[in-house]
Design an enzyme around this catalytic site. Structure first.
Site, PDB file in Angstrom:
ATOM      1  N   HIS A 189     -11.137   7.350 -35.044  1.00 22.93           N
ATOM      2  CA  HIS A 189      -9.709   7.039 -35.106  1.00 22.93           C
ATOM      3  C   HIS A 189      -8.915   8.318 -35.355  1.00 22.93           C
ATOM      4  O   HIS A 189      -8.968   8.905 -36.430  1.00 22.93           O
ATOM      5  CB  HIS A 189      -9.425   6.039 -36.225  1.00 22.93           C
ATOM      6  CG  HIS A 189     -10.038   4.690 -36.001  1.00 22.93           C
ATOM      7  ND1 HIS A 189     -10.285   3.808 -37.023  1.00 22.93           N
ATOM      8  CD2 HIS A 189     -10.435   4.076 -34.859  1.00 22.93           C
ATOM      9  CE1 HIS A 189     -10.816   2.703 -36.527  1.00 22.93           C
ATOM     10  NE2 HIS A 189     -10.924   2.846 -35.217  1.00 22.93           N
ATOM     11  N   MET A 216     -12.093   2.650 -43.122  1.00 23.58           N
ATOM     12  CA  MET A 216     -11.428   1.477 -43.675  1.00 23.58           C
ATOM     13  C   MET A 216     -11.318   0.384 -42.621  1.00 23.58           C
ATOM     14  O   MET A 216     -11.141   0.658 -41.437  1.00 23.58           O
ATOM     15  CB  MET A 216     -10.024   1.872 -44.168  1.00 23.58           C
ATOM     16  CG  MET A 216      -9.165   0.706 -44.660  1.00 23.58           C
ATOM     17  SD  MET A 216      -9.856  -0.144 -46.077  1.00 23.58           S
ATOM     18  CE  MET A 216      -9.400   0.983 -47.404  1.00 23.58           C
ATOM     19  N   ASP A 231     -12.919  -2.488 -37.785  1.00 24.71           N
ATOM     20  CA  ASP A 231     -13.058  -2.117 -36.379  1.00 24.71           C
ATOM     21  C   ASP A 231     -14.492  -1.664 -36.105  1.00 24.71           C
ATOM     22  O   ASP A 231     -15.019  -0.800 -36.805  1.00 24.71           O
ATOM     23  CB  ASP A 231     -12.076  -0.993 -36.025  1.00 24.71           C
ATOM     24  CG  ASP A 231     -12.110  -0.636 -34.539  1.00 24.71           C
ATOM     25  OD1 ASP A 231     -12.383  -1.535 -33.718  1.00 24.71           O
ATOM     26  OD2 ASP A 231     -11.859   0.535 -34.208  1.00 24.71           O
ATOM     27  N   SER A 260     -13.960   6.105 -38.833  1.00 24.30           N
ATOM     28  CA  SER A 260     -12.530   6.233 -39.136  1.00 24.30           C
ATOM     29  C   SER A 260     -12.362   7.194 -40.315  1.00 24.30           C
ATOM     30  O   SER A 260     -12.811   8.333 -40.233  1.00 24.30           O
ATOM     31  CB  SER A 260     -11.919   4.856 -39.423  1.00 24.30           C
ATOM     32  OG  SER A 260     -10.510   4.951 -39.545  1.00 24.30           O
ATOM     33  N   THR A 261     -11.765   6.755 -41.427  1.00 20.90           N
ATOM     34  CA  THR A 261     -11.508   7.652 -42.559  1.00 20.90           C
ATOM     35  C   THR A 261     -12.801   8.292 -43.058  1.00 20.90           C
ATOM     36  O   THR A 261     -13.762   7.598 -43.372  1.00 20.90           O
ATOM     37  CB  THR A 261     -10.839   6.879 -43.711  1.00 20.90           C
ATOM     38  OG1 THR A 261      -9.666   6.236 -43.217  1.00 20.90           O
ATOM     39  CG2 THR A 261     -10.455   7.822 -44.840  1.00 20.90           C
TER      40      THR A 261
END
Length: 344
Positions: free
Chosen positions: A190, A283, A286, A164-165
């Protein structure tokens, strides 16, 4: 009682109306304080030194100096978490390459509820960005291209990656270092629609492997990387002809679509011990449960370590629940993949 520190935000955008709207709406969040607004990078530079914001929101298209050039000058001298706010897909990826940690696309004013949805997303990403580690991570942790391993089993293995991030650069660091003779790789990053396709194309031009945005029914092939399309859940399925991906419009899972948990759960069910799972910076949680399911079915699992993660959330949760066989710094993950596959 101790007062919780508010996240100090500086807004940089050449539109007076947009700056004022952002400042007004963001400041309604009790956890955020807008410490200033700037109309161009030169003003922003002076205000950063004076106000010391925790997070910067940055437009890309601006007079005097565009946001990407500003990022390239800013990050080596004064690294801080930057969220790019742009209507240009290409510019967003360039900005992430230059050191931005997150992005939000500017809303379409003609779409009902567009501004409200945009503000809510921006508030969430400001809070995520405030926890991000920035600086020289990218320069420090890019591995060199690996020589092809001897005896890599490219037919009977599948690699699944979730991030993600900070994941766009982390995935690039892993995938760009891998040799061409690798098993199929399937990835969830993401990212919204359009961006996943552009990101896949960018990776494809800078890797030894074939990289493409996945389409429903795409076959897994050695040397091919499939990236889950934005707004679609992607699963691994097995048919008589081999392994394929199923991409479908569905609700969010673990707060995301595509979701790493959805991909990892399907890999656990379909591939079992033939799979390798990798969870990278991001973050939230998931992918953590999905990775644990993969490990329980015999898959080998790798997690990025805290030091090299822009946001040590997803890999931390996975490690804490026992889903990670081996935790490694980013620059050693591609090497470990080749080593593990070569010994099979």
């Amino acid at each position: 009682m101790r007062v919780k520190h508010k996240i100090k935000v500086l807004i940089v955008d050449d539109s007076l109306l947009f700056r004022e709207t952002l400042a007004k709406e963001i400041a309604q969040d009790l956890g955020i304080e807008v410490v200033g607004t700037a109309s161009d990078p030169y003003m922003a530079r002076d205000m950063i030194l004076q106000l010391k914001p925790d997070v910067l929101t940055l437009d890309v298209e601006m007079p005097k100096m565009n946001g990407i050039e500003f990022l390239k000058k800013l990050m080596p001298q004064y690294p801080l978490p930057v969220i790019v706010v742009s209507s240009s897909s290409k510019n967003v990826l360039d900005a992430l390459d230059a050191g931005a940690v997150e992005f939000v696309t500017k809303p379409e004013m003609t779409r009902s509820g567009g501004m409200s949805s945009f503000i809510n997303e921006l508030k969430i990403k400001i809070k995520i960005a405030s926890t991000a580690k920035v600086g020289n991570l990218k320069k420090e942790y890019i591995p060199t291209n690996l020589v092809s391993g001897t005896g890599i089993d490219i037919k009977n293995a599948i690699i699944a990656i979730g991030a993600s991030t900070g994941g766009t650069e982390a995935i690039f660091s892993v995938v760009s270092a891998l040799p061409r003779d690798m098993p199929p790789i399937i990835i969830v990053q993401h990212m919204p629609p359009v961006f996943t396709k552009l990101y896949a194309e960018r990776l494809n031009h800078s890797c030894n492997l074939e990289v493409k945005e996945a389409a429903d029914g795409d076959a897994l092939k050695p040397g091919r990387v499939l990236i889950a399309p934005g707004d679609y859940q992607m699963r691994l399925i097995k048919k008589s002809g081999g392994f394929f991906v199923k991409c479908s419009k569905e609700e969010k899972v673990s707060g995301h679509c595509p979701s790493v948990d959805v991909l990892f759960d399907s890999v656990a069910e379909v591939a079992g011990k033939k799979a390798i799972g990798v969870i990278l910076t991001g973050m939230g949680r998931d992918g953590a449960k999905g990775l644990l399911n993969m490990k329980k079915t015999g898959a080998y699992t790798i997690g990025q370590d805290e030091k090299t993660s822009i946001v040590y959330g997803m890999p931390m949760v996975a490690f804490n629940i026992g889903a990670v066989d081996k935790q490694l710094p980013l620059e050693r993950i591609s090497e470990e993949l080749v080593r593990f596959l070569s010994k099979q």
